[in-house]
Design a protein around this motif. Structure first.
Motif, PDB file in Angstrom:
ATOM      1  N   UNK A 129      -0.368 -52.552  -5.300  1.00  0.00           N
ATOM      2  CA  UNK A 129      -1.416 -52.976  -6.221  1.00  0.00           C
ATOM      3  C   UNK A 129      -2.721 -52.356  -5.720  1.00  0.00           C
ATOM      4  N   UNK A 130      -3.414 -51.676  -6.593  1.00  0.00           N
ATOM      5  CA  UNK A 130      -4.659 -50.982  -6.245  1.00  0.00           C
ATOM      6  C   UNK A 130      -5.847 -51.799  -6.746  1.00  0.00           C
ATOM      7  N   UNK A 131      -6.798 -52.007  -5.840  1.00  0.00           N
ATOM      8  CA  UNK A 131      -7.959 -52.837  -6.130  1.00  0.00           C
ATOM      9  C   UNK A 131      -9.245 -52.022  -6.025  1.00  0.00           C
ATOM     10  N   UNK A 132     -10.127 -52.284  -6.964  1.00  0.00           N
ATOM     11  CA  UNK A 132     -11.479 -51.718  -6.923  1.00  0.00           C
ATOM     12  C   UNK A 132     -12.358 -52.663  -6.107  1.00  0.00           C
ATOM     13  N   UNK A 133     -13.292 -52.096  -5.355  1.00  0.00           N
ATOM     14  CA  UNK A 133     -14.169 -52.885  -4.491  1.00  0.00           C
ATOM     15  C   UNK A 133     -15.610 -52.421  -4.677  1.00  0.00           C
ATOM     16  N   UNK A 154     -18.779 -57.821 -11.627  1.00  0.00           N
ATOM     17  CA  UNK A 154     -17.434 -57.953 -12.168  1.00  0.00           C
ATOM     18  C   UNK A 154     -16.783 -56.558 -12.192  1.00  0.00           C
ATOM     19  N   UNK A 155     -15.503 -56.530 -11.816  1.00  0.00           N
ATOM     20  CA  UNK A 155     -14.771 -55.268 -11.735  1.00  0.00           C
ATOM     21  C   UNK A 155     -13.465 -55.387 -12.499  1.00  0.00           C
ATOM     22  N   UNK A 156     -13.176 -54.399 -13.341  1.00  0.00           N
ATOM     23  CA  UNK A 156     -11.943 -54.401 -14.119  1.00  0.00           C
ATOM     24  C   UNK A 156     -11.253 -53.048 -13.940  1.00  0.00           C
ATOM     25  N   UNK A 157     -10.077 -53.070 -13.320  1.00  0.00           N
ATOM     26  CA  UNK A 157      -9.307 -51.852 -13.099  1.00  0.00           C
ATOM     27  C   UNK A 157      -8.366 -51.592 -14.267  1.00  0.00           C
ATOM     28  N   UNK A 158      -8.002 -50.333 -14.421  1.00  0.00           N
ATOM     29  CA  UNK A 158      -6.991 -49.944 -15.404  1.00  0.00           C
ATOM     30  C   UNK A 158      -6.358 -48.628 -14.955  1.00  0.00           C
ATOM     31  N   UNK A 159      -5.230 -48.304 -15.568  1.00  0.00           N
ATOM     32  CA  UNK A 159      -4.596 -47.023 -15.311  1.00  0.00           C
ATOM     33  C   UNK A 159      -3.325 -47.079 -14.501  1.00  0.00           C
ATOM     34  N   UNK A 160      -2.978 -48.248 -13.979  1.00  0.00           N
ATOM     35  CA  UNK A 160      -1.742 -48.351 -13.224  1.00  0.00           C
ATOM     36  C   UNK A 160      -0.522 -48.137 -14.108  1.00  0.00           C
ATOM     37  N   UNK A 205     -19.531 -53.228  -2.965  1.00  0.00           N
ATOM     38  CA  UNK A 205     -20.237 -53.895  -1.883  1.00  0.00           C
ATOM     39  C   UNK A 205     -21.723 -53.974  -2.186  1.00  0.00           C
ATOM     40  N   UNK A 206     -22.221 -55.204  -2.183  1.00  0.00           N
ATOM     41  CA  UNK A 206     -23.650 -55.462  -2.250  1.00  0.00           C
ATOM     42  C   UNK A 206     -23.974 -56.199  -0.950  1.00  0.00           C
ATOM     43  N   UNK A 207     -24.696 -57.295  -1.052  1.00  0.00           N
ATOM     44  CA  UNK A 207     -24.764 -58.204   0.101  1.00  0.00           C
ATOM     45  C   UNK A 207     -23.413 -58.901   0.249  1.00  0.00           C
ATOM     46  N   UNK A 208     -22.625 -58.849  -0.801  1.00  0.00           N
ATOM     47  CA  UNK A 208     -21.318 -59.485  -0.851  1.00  0.00           C
ATOM     48  C   UNK A 208     -20.262 -58.432  -1.156  1.00  0.00           C
ATOM     49  N   UNK A 209     -19.029 -58.868  -1.031  1.00  0.00           N
ATOM     50  CA  UNK A 209     -17.890 -57.988  -1.253  1.00  0.00           C
ATOM     51  C   UNK A 209     -17.138 -58.468  -2.488  1.00  0.00           C
ATOM     52  N   UNK A 210     -16.947 -57.584  -3.480  1.00  0.00           N
ATOM     53  CA  UNK A 210     -16.280 -57.954  -4.711  1.00  0.00           C
ATOM     54  C   UNK A 210     -15.024 -57.117  -4.905  1.00  0.00           C
ATOM     55  N   UNK A 211     -13.996 -57.753  -5.462  1.00  0.00           N
ATOM     56  CA  UNK A 211     -12.754 -57.074  -5.808  1.00  0.00           C
ATOM     57  C   UNK A 211     -12.394 -57.368  -7.257  1.00  0.00           C
ATOM     58  N   UNK A 212     -11.707 -56.417  -7.883  1.00  0.00           N
ATOM     59  CA  UNK A 212     -11.148 -56.644  -9.196  1.00  0.00           C
ATOM     60  C   UNK A 212      -9.812 -57.358  -9.086  1.00  0.00           C
ATOM     61  N   UNK A 213      -9.129 -57.463 -10.217  1.00  0.00           N
ATOM     62  CA  UNK A 213      -7.867 -58.206 -10.241  1.00  0.00           C
ATOM     63  C   UNK A 213      -6.689 -57.329  -9.819  1.00  0.00           C
ATOM     64  N   UNK A 214      -6.898 -56.021  -9.745  1.00  0.00           N
ATOM     65  CA  UNK A 214      -5.846 -55.105  -9.303  1.00  0.00           C
ATOM     66  C   UNK A 214      -5.059 -54.502 -10.451  1.00  0.00           C
TER      67      UNK A 214
END
Length: 112
Positions: A90-94, A3-9, A96-105
């Protein structure tokens, strides 16, 4: 899963600076590389900076010298300097494991 949660925008004036943060949780032990992407209005999501577990970094040409990616344990950062209107996106955090995950931006707007 990760799980990824961005902040600071925020909204800043041209020439200003911002630091984005992304907190990762879950199966973070499996993360190999983390990155920041951005998606401008009407555009596609594109990678702008990456950092490996070994600390190697890479940048898109249009941000090299202005943006710095860093990672401290499970938090990813993006220091952005000399922001310009074209950086509005919109800036997204990513992660990478075996899968690709993104935050909500998180929205960054550069405007006078």
């Amino acid at each position: 899963q990760v799980q990824l949660v961005e902040s600071g925008g925020a909204t800043v004036q041209p020439g200003g600076s911002l630091r984005l943060s992304c907190r990762a949780s879950g199966e973070t032990f499996a993360v190999r590389t983390m990155a920041w992407y951005r998606e401008a209005p009407g555009g596609q999501r594109e990678p702008i900076a990456t950092i490996t577990n070994e600390g190697r970094t890479d940048y898109a040409p249009f941000v090299r010298g202005r943006f710095t990616i860093s990672r401290l344990q499970n938090t990813l950062y993006l220091q952005m300097n000399n922001l310009q209107p074209d950086d509005t996106a919109v800036y997204y955090c990513n992660a990478q494991t075996m899968f690709n995950y993104f935050g909500q931006g998180t929205q960054v707007t550069v405007s006078s």
